[in-house]
Design a protein around this motif. Structure first.
Motif, PDB file in Angstrom:
ATOM      1  N   SER A 181       0.777  -1.160  -0.011  1.00  0.00           N
ATOM      2  CA  SER A 181      -0.002  -0.083  -0.052  1.00  0.00           C
ATOM      3  C   SER A 181       0.696   1.149  -0.061  1.00  0.00           C
ATOM      4  O   SER A 181       2.066   1.252   0.414  1.00  0.00           O
ATOM      5  N   GLU A 182       0.223   2.347  -0.442  1.00  0.00           N
ATOM      6  CA  GLU A 182       0.865   3.635  -0.378  1.00  0.00           C
ATOM      7  C   GLU A 182       1.678   3.852   0.915  1.00  0.00           C
ATOM      8  O   GLU A 182       2.938   4.265   1.211  1.00  0.00           O
ATOM      9  N   GLU A 183       0.873   3.817   1.957  1.00  0.00           N
ATOM     10  CA  GLU A 183       1.414   4.180   3.521  1.00  0.00           C
ATOM     11  C   GLU A 183       2.445   3.207   3.897  1.00  0.00           C
ATOM     12  O   GLU A 183       3.456   3.575   4.287  1.00  0.00           O
ATOM     13  N   LEU A 188       8.609   1.850   4.125  1.00  0.00           N
ATOM     14  CA  LEU A 188       9.897   1.129   3.853  1.00  0.00           C
ATOM     15  C   LEU A 188      10.608   2.089   3.099  1.00  0.00           C
ATOM     16  O   LEU A 188      11.889   1.997   3.458  1.00  0.00           O
ATOM     17  N   LEU A 189      10.608   3.021   2.333  1.00  0.00           N
ATOM     18  CA  LEU A 189      11.166   4.151   1.857  1.00  0.00           C
ATOM     19  C   LEU A 189      11.630   4.970   2.789  1.00  0.00           C
ATOM     20  O   LEU A 189      13.131   5.525   2.722  1.00  0.00           O
ATOM     21  N   GLN A 190      11.221   5.186   4.107  1.00  0.00           N
ATOM     22  CA  GLN A 190      11.784   6.002   5.034  1.00  0.00           C
ATOM     23  C   GLN A 190      13.133   5.375   5.525  1.00  0.00           C
ATOM     24  O   GLN A 190      13.875   6.257   5.854  1.00  0.00           O
ATOM     25  N   ARG A 191      13.274   4.160   5.438  1.00  0.00           N
ATOM     26  CA  ARG A 191      14.500   3.409   6.134  1.00  0.00           C
ATOM     27  C   ARG A 191      15.295   3.118   4.967  1.00  0.00           C
ATOM     28  O   ARG A 191      16.492   2.805   5.131  1.00  0.00           O
ATOM     29  N   GLY A 192      14.819   2.882   3.916  1.00  0.00           N
ATOM     30  CA  GLY A 192      15.505   2.474   2.378  1.00  0.00           C
ATOM     31  C   GLY A 192      16.031   3.713   1.609  1.00  0.00           C
ATOM     32  O   GLY A 192      16.698   3.228   0.605  1.00  0.00           O
ATOM     33  N   THR A 193      15.871   4.770   2.147  1.00  0.00           N
ATOM     34  CA  THR A 193      16.538   5.954   1.103  1.00  0.00           C
ATOM     35  C   THR A 193      17.355   6.954   1.949  1.00  0.00           C
ATOM     36  O   THR A 193      16.982   7.112   3.354  1.00  0.00           O
ATOM     37  N   THR A 194      18.231   7.632   1.492  1.00  0.00           N
ATOM     38  CA  THR A 194      18.814   8.700   2.214  1.00  0.00           C
ATOM     39  C   THR A 194      18.567   9.935   1.388  1.00  0.00           C
ATOM     40  O   THR A 194      18.417  10.298   0.077  1.00  0.00           O
TER      41      THR A 194
END
Length: 309
Positions: A181-183, A188-194
């Motif tokens: 889901s979008e949420e 996941l992207l919060q921890r998976g990106t910089t």
């Protein structure tokens, strides 16, 4: 249980990052995320689980906030299994439970068979203790070749990681992960990106590309022999709209799942529990309440198999 702390555990190539919830004196549960995901995949589920357990969700090497493997060091299945052993050694855990989603379940399953005395309960979320070769035998050497060539290609490339806007990153992520889901994608992207000056870059190591490069596909004979080693009680939760096949091409074929369930039932008898729940491959994130009560009952059941002397 909304509160958690961040951990960094030293390994020879850097560190393994992890998140911890619950009292340190609680019975330990190690949580293993799926392919290209990270420890945030348990953020929705763990607050719904029993409060007196100590949960640690780790980022596998090259994922999330964990260090990338050193150049020339490949991301093979066995290496991820070794990471579990390193993490529990650093935490000084001798006996614990494992909760694994998808790829995390196959890594945790292999660990539980190699170190059976260390795992009292194994919970598989839309996963299997091993990846069966089923229709893959003819592809094995191709996968191994592609994995080596891809690794060499990425290591030779001087191209920097792509920088994209947060909106574009989320759009691309959801396109490639139709079950999220979008949420949950944002989580996941919060921890998976910089975040960098002009947008976001993915944290994961670009040498990790396709799951079939890092899965150890095993024969049915190997599977049947290996699960005989298990001392753990095993709970397999199958999402009804989840995936059946690693490569998704033969996804309507449920026969490998039936073989897995029948074998586990035959070998483990009352130590095996199989539950189907409505939801897709990411049900533990999208609708965690669908699996939380089953997992909670399983964790709290007192009939833990005693460690063999």
């Amino acid at each position: 249980m909304g509160l958690f702390s961040e951990l960094k555990l030293a390994v020879p190539w850097g560190h393994i990052a992890a998140k911890a919830w619950g009292p340190q004196q609680g019975h330990p549960v190690l949580c293993l995320h799926g392919w290209l995901d990270n420890a945030n995949s348990f953020d929705q589920l763990i607050p719904l689980l029993p409060k007196d357990f100590h949960y640690i969700a780790m980022d596998f090497g090259g994922h999330g906030l964990s260090s990338h493997y050193s150049p020339g060091f490949p991301y093979y299945h066995q290496n991820f299994v070794s990471e579990i052993r390193r993490v529990v050694a650093a935490l000084k855990w001798n006996r614990f439970s494992l909760l694994g989603h998808s790829f995390g379940g196959t890594v945790g399953g292999m660990f539980s068979c190699i170190f059976p005395e260390m795992v009292d309960k194994l919970i598989l979320l839309d996963s299997s203790p091993f990846a069966l070769d089923s229709n893959e035998m003819e592809n094995m050497l191709t996968y191994k070749r592609r994995a080596i060539e891809h690794t060499l290609q990425v290591e030779a490339s001087k191209k920097p990681s792509s920088v994209v806007s947060p909106e574009e990153m989320l759009r691309g992520f959801l396109k490639n992960n139709s079950h999220v889901s979008e949420e949950c994608g944002k989580l996941l992207l919060q921890r998976g990106t910089t975040r960098v000056a002009t947008g976001l870059v993915l944290n994961r190591d670009r040498r990790i590309a396709w799951p079939e490069h890092s899965f150890d596909f095993v024969s049915r004979e190997f599977f049947a022999q290996s699960v005989k080693k298990l001392q753990a009680r095993v709970l397999l939760i199958k999402a009804i709209q989840g995936f059946y096949d690693v490569r998704r091409e033969n996804d309507t074929n449920k026969e490998p799942l039936l073989f897995t369930v029948d074998t586990l039932k035959s070998v483990l008898k009352e130590r095996f529990q199989f539950v189907e729940v409505p939801g897709n491959h990411y049900v533990h994130m999208n609708q965690p309440q669908q699996v939380a009560s089953v997992i909670s009952s399983f964790l709290q059941s007192k009939d833990r198999v005693p460690a063999r002397l």
